[in-house]
Structure formats: structure tokens, C-alpha cells
Design a protein around this motif. Structure first.
Motif, PDB file in Angstrom:
ATOM      1  N   LEU A  41       0.832  -1.202   0.000  1.00 28.99           N
ATOM      2  CA  LEU A  41       0.000   0.000   0.000  1.00 28.99           C
ATOM      3  C   LEU A  41       0.869   1.256   0.000  1.00 28.99           C
ATOM      4  CD1 LEU A  41      -2.816   1.247   0.184  1.00 28.99           C
ATOM      5  CD2 LEU A  41      -2.730   0.965   2.650  1.00 28.99           C
ATOM      6  N   LEU A  42       1.934   1.184   0.779  1.00 27.84           N
ATOM      7  CA  LEU A  42       2.839   2.340   0.831  1.00 27.84           C
ATOM      8  C   LEU A  42       3.388   2.650  -0.564  1.00 27.84           C
ATOM      9  CD1 LEU A  42       4.533   4.503   2.284  1.00 27.84           C
ATOM     10  CD2 LEU A  42       6.233   2.770   2.756  1.00 27.84           C
ATOM     11  N   LEU A  43       3.812   1.599  -1.255  1.00 27.00           N
ATOM     12  CA  LEU A  43       4.393   1.827  -2.584  1.00 27.00           C
ATOM     13  C   LEU A  43       3.351   2.393  -3.556  1.00 27.00           C
ATOM     14  CD1 LEU A  43       6.725  -1.288  -2.817  1.00 27.00           C
ATOM     15  CD2 LEU A  43       7.351   1.087  -2.389  1.00 27.00           C
ATOM     16  N   GLU A  44       2.138   1.959  -3.346  1.00 29.74           N
ATOM     17  CA  GLU A  44       1.065   2.506  -4.185  1.00 29.74           C
ATOM     18  C   GLU A  44       0.866   3.997  -3.893  1.00 29.74           C
ATOM     19  OE1 GLU A  44      -3.353   0.981  -4.880  1.00 29.74           O
ATOM     20  OE2 GLU A  44      -2.076  -0.576  -3.980  1.00 29.74           O
ATOM     21  N   LEU A  45       0.887   4.302  -2.597  1.00 27.87           N
ATOM     22  CA  LEU A  45       0.633   5.697  -2.193  1.00 27.87           C
ATOM     23  C   LEU A  45       1.769   6.631  -2.563  1.00 27.87           C
ATOM     24  CD1 LEU A  45      -1.065   5.205   1.273  1.00 27.87           C
ATOM     25  CD2 LEU A  45      -2.091   6.135  -0.780  1.00 27.87           C
ATOM     26  N   VAL A  46       2.978   6.054  -2.583  1.00 31.72           N
ATOM     27  CA  VAL A  46       4.135   6.883  -2.894  1.00 31.72           C
ATOM     28  C   VAL A  46       4.012   7.484  -4.281  1.00 31.72           C
ATOM     29  CG1 VAL A  46       6.578   6.647  -3.485  1.00 31.72           C
ATOM     30  CG2 VAL A  46       5.746   5.891  -1.282  1.00 31.72           C
ATOM     31  N   GLU A  47       3.282   6.816  -5.125  1.00 29.41           N
ATOM     32  CA  GLU A  47       3.074   7.335  -6.474  1.00 29.41           C
ATOM     33  C   GLU A  47       2.359   8.692  -6.460  1.00 29.41           C
ATOM     34  OE1 GLU A  47       4.150   6.260  -9.468  1.00 29.41           O
ATOM     35  OE2 GLU A  47       5.368   5.030  -8.121  1.00 29.41           O
ATOM     36  N   LEU A  48       1.723   8.984  -5.331  1.00 30.22           N
ATOM     37  CA  LEU A  48       1.018  10.270  -5.250  1.00 30.22           C
ATOM     38  C   LEU A  48       1.977  11.445  -5.087  1.00 30.22           C
ATOM     39  CD1 LEU A  48      -1.823   9.278  -2.739  1.00 30.22           C
ATOM     40  CD2 LEU A  48      -1.992   9.432  -5.217  1.00 30.22           C
ATOM     41  N   LEU A  49       3.204  11.135  -4.658  1.00 25.23           N
ATOM     42  CA  LEU A  49       4.142  12.245  -4.420  1.00 25.23           C
ATOM     43  C   LEU A  49       4.519  12.903  -5.749  1.00 25.23           C
ATOM     44  CD1 LEU A  49       6.559  10.590  -1.813  1.00 25.23           C
ATOM     45  CD2 LEU A  49       4.654  12.140  -1.376  1.00 25.23           C
ATOM     46  N   PRO A  50       4.417  14.219  -5.801  1.00 24.82           N
ATOM     47  CA  PRO A  50       4.680  14.883  -7.079  1.00 24.82           C
ATOM     48  C   PRO A  50       6.158  14.866  -7.494  1.00 24.82           C
ATOM     49  CG  PRO A  50       4.119  16.484  -5.356  1.00 24.82           C
ATOM     50  CD  PRO A  50       3.966  15.135  -4.758  1.00 24.82           C
ATOM     51  N   ASP A  51       7.062  14.820  -6.520  1.00 27.69           N
ATOM     52  CA  ASP A  51       8.478  14.951  -6.840  1.00 27.69           C
ATOM     53  C   ASP A  51       9.089  13.562  -7.131  1.00 27.69           C
ATOM     54  OD1 ASP A  51      11.204  15.135  -6.721  1.00 27.69           O
ATOM     55  OD2 ASP A  51      11.236  16.587  -5.066  1.00 27.69           O
ATOM     56  N   PRO A  52       9.568  13.322  -8.371  1.00 23.83           N
ATOM     57  CA  PRO A  52      10.079  11.979  -8.712  1.00 23.83           C
ATOM     58  C   PRO A  52      11.261  11.555  -7.849  1.00 23.83           C
ATOM     59  CG  PRO A  52      10.352  13.539 -10.549  1.00 23.83           C
ATOM     60  CD  PRO A  52       9.589  14.248  -9.496  1.00 23.83           C
ATOM     61  N   ASP A  53      12.120  12.533  -7.465  1.00 28.37           N
ATOM     62  CA  ASP A  53      13.269  12.177  -6.604  1.00 28.37           C
ATOM     63  C   ASP A  53      12.797  11.652  -5.261  1.00 28.37           C
ATOM     64  OD1 ASP A  53      14.846  12.975  -8.613  1.00 28.37           O
ATOM     65  OD2 ASP A  53      15.334  14.954  -7.740  1.00 28.37           O
ATOM     66  N   LYS A  54      11.773  12.294  -4.768  1.00 26.02           N
ATOM     67  CA  LYS A  54      11.249  11.883  -3.456  1.00 26.02           C
ATOM     68  C   LYS A  54      10.642  10.485  -3.575  1.00 26.02           C
ATOM     69  CE  LYS A  54      11.585  15.688  -0.866  1.00 26.02           C
ATOM     70  NZ  LYS A  54      12.426  15.718   0.284  1.00 26.02           N
ATOM     71  N   ARG A  55       9.983  10.251  -4.692  1.00 28.60           N
ATOM     72  CA  ARG A  55       9.368   8.924  -4.887  1.00 28.60           C
ATOM     73  C   ARG A  55      10.460   7.861  -4.891  1.00 28.60           C
ATOM     74  NH1 ARG A  55       5.769  11.454  -8.932  1.00 28.60           N
ATOM     75  NH2 ARG A  55       6.968  10.577 -10.654  1.00 28.60           N
ATOM     76  N   GLU A  56      11.503   8.174  -5.655  1.00 24.76           N
ATOM     77  CA  GLU A  56      12.581   7.189  -5.793  1.00 24.76           C
ATOM     78  C   GLU A  56      13.262   6.903  -4.449  1.00 24.76           C
ATOM     79  OE1 GLU A  56      16.584   6.697  -8.349  1.00 24.76           O
ATOM     80  OE2 GLU A  56      15.089   8.105  -9.110  1.00 24.76           O
ATOM     81  N   ALA A  57      13.477   7.972  -3.679  1.00 26.07           N
ATOM     82  CA  ALA A  57      14.140   7.791  -2.371  1.00 26.07           C
ATOM     83  C   ALA A  57      13.320   6.861  -1.486  1.00 26.07           C
ATOM     84  CB  ALA A  57      14.322   9.139  -1.700  1.00 26.07           C
ATOM     85  N   VAL A  58      12.015   6.989  -1.564  1.00 25.52           N
ATOM     86  CA  VAL A  58      11.166   6.131  -0.723  1.00 25.52           C
ATOM     87  C   VAL A  58      11.262   4.683  -1.203  1.00 25.52           C
ATOM     88  CG1 VAL A  58       8.801   5.624  -0.039  1.00 25.52           C
ATOM     89  CG2 VAL A  58       9.575   7.966  -0.123  1.00 25.52           C
ATOM     90  N   ILE A  59      11.262   4.517  -2.512  1.00 25.72           N
ATOM     91  CA  ILE A  59      11.313   3.150  -3.027  1.00 25.72           C
ATOM     92  C   ILE A  59      12.610   2.464  -2.607  1.00 25.72           C
ATOM     93  CG2 ILE A  59      11.394   1.770  -5.176  1.00 25.72           C
ATOM     94  CD1 ILE A  59       9.479   4.013  -6.309  1.00 25.72           C
ATOM     95  N   LYS A  60      13.702   3.235  -2.702  1.00 25.15           N
ATOM     96  CA  LYS A  60      14.999   2.668  -2.288  1.00 25.15           C
ATOM     97  C   LYS A  60      14.973   2.304  -0.820  1.00 25.15           C
ATOM     98  CE  LYS A  60      18.468   4.722  -5.264  1.00 25.15           C
ATOM     99  NZ  LYS A  60      19.208   5.988  -5.344  1.00 25.15           N
ATOM    100  N   CYS A  61      14.474   3.229  -0.069  1.00 18.80           N
ATOM    101  CA  CYS A  61      14.441   3.058   1.379  1.00 18.80           C
ATOM    102  C   CYS A  61      13.581   1.856   1.771  1.00 18.80           C
ATOM    103  CB  CYS A  61      13.874   4.334   1.942  1.00 18.80           C
ATOM    104  SG  CYS A  61      14.174   4.554   3.607  1.00 18.80           S
ATOM    105  N   SER A  62      12.465   1.692   1.113  1.00 17.94           N
ATOM    106  CA  SER A  62      11.587   0.567   1.443  1.00 17.94           C
ATOM    107  C   SER A  62      12.281  -0.750   1.133  1.00 17.94           C
ATOM    108  CB  SER A  62      10.285   0.600   0.661  1.00 17.94           C
ATOM    109  OG  SER A  62      10.002   1.853   0.239  1.00 17.94           O
TER     110      SER A  62
END
Ligand SMILES: Cc1cc2nc3c(=O)[nH]c(=O)nc-3n(C[C@H](O)[C@H](O)[C@H](O)COP(=O)(O)OP(=O)(O)OC[C@H]3O[C@@H](n4cnc5c(N)ncnc54)[C@H](O)[C@@H]3O)c2cc1C
Length: 712
Positions: free
Chosen positions: A58-79
Motif C-alpha cells: 500500500l505504501l508503494l502505491e501511495l508513494v506514487e502520489l508524491l509529485p516529486d520523482p526524486d522523493k518517490r525514488e528515495a522512498v522506493i529505495k528506502c523501502s
């Protein structure tokens, strides 16, 4: 591409929102911190997972809502790295509550106590900012200290993001005994309004993932205790203008600075900003209200509401009006996290504050006030937009316009309790008046409300200029020190209980005790009466008001007594040989009540003075206000209810115009009389079951009666 992404996102939001309910809001809050760099990616992921019950998918799905692609990527890496627990970051230094504490239901005393850690502040202790809320700024909208604490500086720049602790202290200072009367500074009616306001503020903060920490101890002690657990970087608070409050501020500053922090005192409470005034209030404060008004109207602007908050600034939505969003959302977001490990503290009980629990507000009150920003904004919306009352607003101090009556539920706004407690910012009110002028109507009434806010500023800035003189017997110009002041307790007690035998005083005093409020006109009537006719130390009246008023604010109360009441009253009398002079109110009533005929009131005028004391008797024809608060006078014809001494003074006949007809003394001129009231030697003191002297007291001082003197 971007459009497709947005479409997909809104479908996700819809689906997840229903599934997660309140937790979705928490997630949104977390992501706003993350986007503002208040939270690093790892911490965001940890907290988001907690909120989402550990659901990584669910988190990964929600992360897609973040407008900033760098921020999205950082979360994916971190997860991905979080899948191996050994690689997780150490626990964050400042942790969050897993969920916001749930709003208290029923009794608001049962707020939860979070993990209380006994610790001494060390260099390793978490650094925090503190918002120090006071009884004069209990709101979240247009709140500069809050904006600063959460990292918004001048022009909306983002400062150092530290966790923020919001503090309200029920300092015993507010409940201590007043010097002349021994009354508690804060009486039960106002205490209830405070408690409601604090409760509302706490709820409002909780909805934003924050907490209001409540203490019942001296404020500096509360600050000291907090600083054993945290390193306080900055305390942000609004400024004070009266000496006792300033001393408290200095004590707090001492504690904060001793711990290496700073106290930032920000200008507020007024409509105009101190720095924008076209004069130096300490050196060249205008001598009169009119001079002050002219100077500010010509020389400064009202600053915009909440300009520090980027989101609010951007949308500019009205948080009050029907055409705006009508909610507080966006007025103060996004926010920094709240520190945890703090005992949240309860709102004290009346008993703990040393007070009796007040009875529910008397339903004759002009309004049944409920403390807090939520009710303030709802009421404002109602007064302006739904009931459309601003178009015929009269205004508290509108005493010069003949035919205008400032008594009555709708004649003035009744906003004073909310303004005094800062539940409503004056700038927001001003903005709303301007909205109204644009959308509905601009007339003298709409201007007059701005004018009242300028009065409010005059008195508040005046308190800075006049200093402690507003609390001293001599007053602002020290001219009254040698007047013949008395402290007669028996007179004072009859004044406070509304038993002076002067209905124009007693109705307002009884209203004040039952509701904590009476109109400006009522306040002036009773205050002038206390000074001019009873000769009592005006500060005893000031203390009574301080204890009783639901809208008490030190500068407004003491400033009005010192500027408006005491000097005028002592200037005009009483002079040697004079008796009661406040009967002038009847003259004023005549001017304001188109239905009052001169001959009806000419008999009890004072001698000559042009001092205008208002319209007590407003609603004079049926004596409505008097009879509502003095029900024992109900059987009397209006004229007699206003001046019951007409029953006992031969020269004032005919006392009852109804059924009167005696030219040559044969007529029974009112229903229960057996002899003519003029010709009868033993003039009766009862009428329709009303016994004068028994049901209602004879006048405490002799009314001045000047027969056949018509008002000019
Ligand atoms: C002896 C005395 C003591 C007073 N003590 C207080 C007090 O402790 N707190 C208080 O808020 N007002 C005080 N006032 C001012 C005034 O009486 C009230 O503000 C007013 O009656 C409130 O009713 P309203 O909100 O319906 O007024 P409105 O006519 O709707 O006025 C709008 C607002 O303007 C402000 N305002 C209007 N007149 C004044 C004034 N003369 N001084 C300061 N503010 C003003 C108030 O905030 C008020 O809510 C006092 C007046 C007197 C004569």
C-alpha cells in the motif's frame, strides 16, 4: 503522460481514502512533512508503515502520489532496504505518536497521559520549539507565533524545522485574589469560556497531528519542567502590554535563556501592527481617541491574514464566508512534528482552579457564548452571511447618532468574548468586513465595525503608553488622586447585586452577573453611576468587571475605566450640594428613542450638564430591558419602572398616564387606587401587587429631580 498520472492518482486516492479513513489524513500529513524535508526518507517510511499497519504494498502505491520523482525514488529505495531489518536506521531522535490521540469524548478532563520520562535536559536531549499560547490568543488561524515555531519566517520562508510543543498554562496568576475586593481575578463564567477555548484548541491541534500540552502551575515553572526534558531552542508568544503580564513574560524569558534558548515575542492582538503605527506609542501617543483614529486611518494599513502560511496565502480562501471554503483547513499547514514523551496534562476542574462551577448561562443573555475558534467562526458566518446583520449594525460606542440604540441582541456583534480570548483574530474580522463590503453592501454600519476595532486598538496601544496609571486611583493624567473617593462596602455590595434602587443601574448589573456580559452602554451606565453617584473608588468597579466579564482583557477593561469613565465622571460632578446626576441617562434615552416624548422624562433630569450618558432606558417605551432583568418591576407602567421614585414623589405626578384624569380630584386614576394619587395625602406605595421598598429598594442616593425642565 502527467495527465494520465494524475488520473490514476485520483483513482488511488478515492479507493484508499475509503479504506483508510482517518489514517489517510495522517498519511497525507506525513507526506507533507517529507516533501518539506521535515522528515528524512527513512523516517517517513517508518512512520508511514506504522500508519498503514505495515502494509508495504500500500505504501508503494501511495508513494506514487508524491509529485516529486526524486522523493518517490528515495522512498522506493528506502523501502527496499527496510526489507532487511538489520539495515534499518536507528530510531529517530524525536519520535511521533503512532496515531493522534483520539479526541476526548464527554469529559474533557480525561486526556491521555503519554509515556512520561524523567530526564534531565542534556546536549543529547531533543531540541524543540515551543508555542506559548495565552488566554488572549487561543486559535490556530492567523497565529504568528505558531507560524514562526513551525519554521515560517518573514515572507513565508522556511526556517529550521524542529519538533514543536504547543503549551497552554492555567497559571495561578489568573486566579489570584484582587487587592481591593478580594475577588478572584477570573470568575467562573470566564473560566468556563477559557476551558471551552482550550478544549477547542486542543482538538484543532490534534486534527493536525499535534498536541496541546496543558499545565496548572506558574508558567515559568512549566517552562523549567519542559526544559529538563528537552532543549528549548525558541519559545514563540504574542506580546503583552500590561505590567503583571509583562513580569510573567520576563520570568519565562529568564528560564528559557538560562537553558540556552530564546523567547521571541511577536506583535499581535491588535488590528494594526505596532511597527506600522505612524507614531511612537511610547513617546507621542495621541491624546484622544479621535486623533488616534485619524492617524491610523491615514497612516497605516491592516496587514493580511496569515500571510506567513504558504498554502493559505496561495489559495486566499475565506475561512468564514459562504463563498470561501469556510473551514480552517490550510490556515496553518504543513506543520512540523510534535515531540513525544510529554505528559499532555488535563484541563483543570473548577475545583482545582478554586472556583464554583457556574450555572448554565441565563437564557435572557444576548448570546449563549461557547469558547473556542470553532464557535467564533461559525457565529461570524452566521452574523455576517446567514443572518445578514452587519447591514444594520449599530456598534458598541455609537452614542452620537440620534435614534440609534446600541442595546439589543442584534445591535452589536457580541464578538467581544471571542476577540478578547483571541479565538478570532481582529485582522480576520477586518478581512471579512471587507469581503462583505465587496459582496453585499458597504454603508455606515460596515464602517462602524472597523471603527470599533480601532477603538480596541486605541485602548490596547494606549495601555502601552499610559503604563501602570490605568491601575492607579489618579488615572492616566493622575488628575483624580484627590477626588473624594470612598470604599463604602455596603454601597459597593448594593451596586454589585443590582439593588441600588436605580433601574438603569440594576438591570445591567444583574445582567452582568448572570451572563458575564452587558453592552457598552450598560457598562458605561453602571460605571458612571459607581463613580459619580456613589463616589466609590473606581478601581473597585474595575475589579468587579475583571472578575465578572466574560470578555475581560486587561487593557480593554482598565483602559476604558481609566480613559473613558473615571476622568469624565469626576470632571462633571457631583459638585457640592448635588445629588444624583446619572439621571441624565433619561435625557439620552429621549434622544435615542423616537417614541419618548420630552414631557415624559423632563421631570427627572439632572441640572444642566451636557454629559451624555446613554440610553439605558432604551426600549424605553415598554422599558423592555429593565423589566427583563428586574422582573419585580413588571407590574409597573414603563415610565414608573424606569423611575420608581415617581411613586413616592408628589411633584412627579401624574405617575401613571394610563387611566389618569383628575382635574379637580374626584377620579380614581388607576385601577387599584381608591383615592386620587395627587390629592391623597398618604400617597400609596403599591401598585398592582408591587410594593415599593419591599419588592424593590428605595434609591440608594437621592435622585435629582428637576421639575418641568425639558431637555435641550
Ligand atoms: C468600563 C468598561 C469596561 C470594558 N471592558 C472591556 C473588556 O474587558 N473587554 C472588552 O472586550 N471590551 C470591554 N469594554 C468595551 C465594550 O464595552 C465591549 O467591547 C463591547 O460592549 C462588546 O460588545 P460587542 O462585541 O457586541 O461590541 P461591538 O459593537 O460589536 O464591537 C466590536 C468589537 O470592538 C471592540 N470594542 C468596541 N468598543 C470597544 C472599547 N470601547 N474598548 C475596547 N474594545 C472595544 C470589542 O472587541 C468588540 O467586540 C469595556 C467598556 C467599558 C465602558
Amino acid at each position: 503522460m502527467e495527465q494520465e498520472r494524475r488520473k490514476k492518482n485520483s483513482a488511488v486516492v478515492k479507493k484508499v481514502k475509503t479504506r483508510l479513513g482517518e489514517r489517510f489524513d495522517e498519511f497525507k500529513q506525513l507526506s507533507s512533512y517529507y516533501q518539506r524535508d521535515v522528515l528524512p526518507a527513512t523516517e517517513f517510511v517508518n512512520k508511514a508503515l506504522e500508519t498503514l499497519g505495515g502494509d508495504m504494498q500500500l505504501l508503494l502505491e501511495l508513494v506514487e502520489l508524491l509529485p516529486d520523482p526524486d522523493k518517490r525514488e528515495a522512498v522506493i529505495k528506502c523501502s527496499a532496504s527496510l526489507a532487511q531489518p538489520s539495515k534499518r536506521d536507528p530510531a529517530p531522535r524525536v519520535s511521533w505518536p503512532a496515531t493522534s490521540p483520539s479526541p476526548d469524548k464527554g469529559s474533557w478532563d480525561k486526556s491521555p497521559v503519554l509515556d512520561l520520562r524523567e530526564s534531565r535536559s542534556t546536549s543529547a536531549s531533543p531540541r524543540i520549539n515551543v508555542v506559548w499560547f495565552k488566554p488572549t490568543d487561543m486559535r490556530v488561524h492567523d497565529h504568528l507565533p505558531m507560524a514562526r515555531a513551525h519554521g515560517y519566517g518573514d515572507g513565508g520562508t522556511h526556517g529550521e524545522p524542529l519538533p514543536v510543543l504547543h503549551l497552554f498554562v492555567f497559571d495561578p496568576f489568573w486566579f489570584k485574589k484582587l487587592p481591593l475586593t478580594g475577588l478572584a481575578k477570573t470568575g467562573p463564567i470566564r473560566a468556563r469560556f477559557w476551558m471551552e477555548s482550550v478544549h477547542d484548541l486542543r482538538e484543532s491541534l490534534r486534527r493536525r497531528g499535534q498536541e496541546l500540552i496543558i499545565r496548572r502551575q506558574p508558567t515559568e515553572q512549566a517552562m523549567r519542567d519542559i526544559s529538563t526534558q528537552f532543549r528549548i531552542a525558541n519559545v514563540y508568544a504574542y506580546n503583552e502590554v500590561c505590567s503583571e503580564e509583562l513580569s510573567m513574560e520576563e520570568r519565562v524569558r529568564g528560564v528559557v535563556e538560562a537553558g540556552g534558548g530564546a523567547l521571541s515575542v511577536l506583535q499581535g492582538f491588535t488590528l494594526y501592527h505596532l511597527e506600522d503605527l505612524p507614531f511612537d506609542p511610547l513617546r507621542s501617543f495621541p491624546q484622544t481617541y479621535s486623533a488616534f483614529r485619524r492617524a491610523v486611518e491615514q497612516g497605516c494599513r491592516v496587514r493580511a491574514v496569515g500571510e506567513e502560511w504558504p498554502k493559505y496565502r496561495k489559495t486566499g480562501h475565506s475561512i468564514v464566508s459562504e463563498k470561501g471554503r469556510g473551514s480552517l483547513q490550510g490556515t496553518c499547514e504543513p506543520l512540523c512534528p510534535a515531540p513525544t514523551g510529554v505528559e499532555v496534562g488535563n484541563i483543570p476542574t473548577y475545583q482545582e482552579l478554586g472556583l464554583e462551577e457556574p450555572a448554565p448561562l441565563d437564557d435572557r443573555a444576548d448570546h449563549i457564548w461557547r469558547g473556542g475558534e470553532t464557535s467564533a467562526l461559525a457565529y461570524l458566518n452566521d452574523y455576517f452571511w446567514k443572518r445578514d446583520l452587519l447591514r444594520r449594525y449599530v456598534g458598541a460606542t455609537n452614542t452620537m447618532t440620534e435614534g440609534k440604540i446600541a442595546i439589543g441582541k442584534e445591535a452589536t456583534t457580541k464578538l467581544s468574548p471571542w476577540l478578547a480570548h483571541g479565538n478570532l483574530s481582529p485582522r480576520l474580522l477586518y478581512q471579512e468586513i471587507e469581503n462583505y463590503e465587496k459582496r453585499r453592501l458597504k454603508n455606515k454600519c460596515t464602517y462602524w465595525l472597523k471603527h470599533e476595532l480601532i477603538w480596541r486598538d486605541f485602548i490596547r496601544f494606549g495601555a502601552m503608553a499610559w503604563g501602570d496609571n490605568i491601575f492607579k486611583i489618579g488615572g492616566i493624567g493622575r488628575q483624580m488622586a484627590n477626588w473624594r473617593w470612598s470604599r463604602d462596602q455596603a454601597k459597593f455590595s448594593r451596586w454589585t447585586t443590582g439593588q441600588t434602587g436605580f433601574p438603569f443601574n440594576d438591570c445591567f448589573m444583574r445582567e452582568l452577573v448572570a451572563t458575564g456580559y452587558t453592552t457598552h452602554c450598560g457598562r458605561e451606565c453602571v460605571a458612571w453611576f459607581l463613580v459619580r453617584d456613589l463616589g466609590l473608588d473606581w478601581r473597585m468597579g474595575g475589579e468587579w468587571f475583571e472578575h465578572t466579564l466574560i470578555d475581560y482583557e486587561p487593557a480593554a477593561n482598565w483602559g476604558n475605566w481609566a480613559y473613558r469613565i473615571a476622568p469624565t465622571a469626576t470632571k462633571w460632578g457631583p459638585r457640592e450640594g448635588d445629588v444624583t446626576q446619572s439621571i441624565e441617562m433619561l435625557l439620552w434615552a429621549h434622544k435615542h428613542d423616537p417614541e419618548a416624548r420630552p414631557e415624559q422624562i423632563a421631570t427627572t433630569l439632572c441640572d444642566g450638564s451636557q454629559l451624555r450618558v446613554y440610553s439605558l432606558v432604551l426600549n424605553a417605551k415598554p422599558a423592555r430591558h429593565v423589566k427583563m432583568w428586574l422582573p419585580e418591576l413588571e407590574p409597573l407602567p414603563a415610565k414608573v419602572a424606569l423611575e420608581p421614585w415617581r411613586m413616592s414623589v408628589r411633584e412627579l405626578s401624574p405617575i401613571f398616564s394610563v387611566e389618569w384624569s383628575c382635574e379637580q380630584c374626584t377620579y380614581i386614576n388607576s385601577s387599584d387606587r381608591t383615592e386620587c394619587e395627587l390629592c391623597n395625602d398618604s400617597r400609596p406605595l403599591s401598585y398592582c401587587g408591587f410594593n415599593y421598598g419591599k419588592d424593590y429598594p428605595m434609591p440608594i442616593v437621592e435622585p435629582k429631580i428637576t421639575k418641568d425642565k425639558s431637555p435641550s
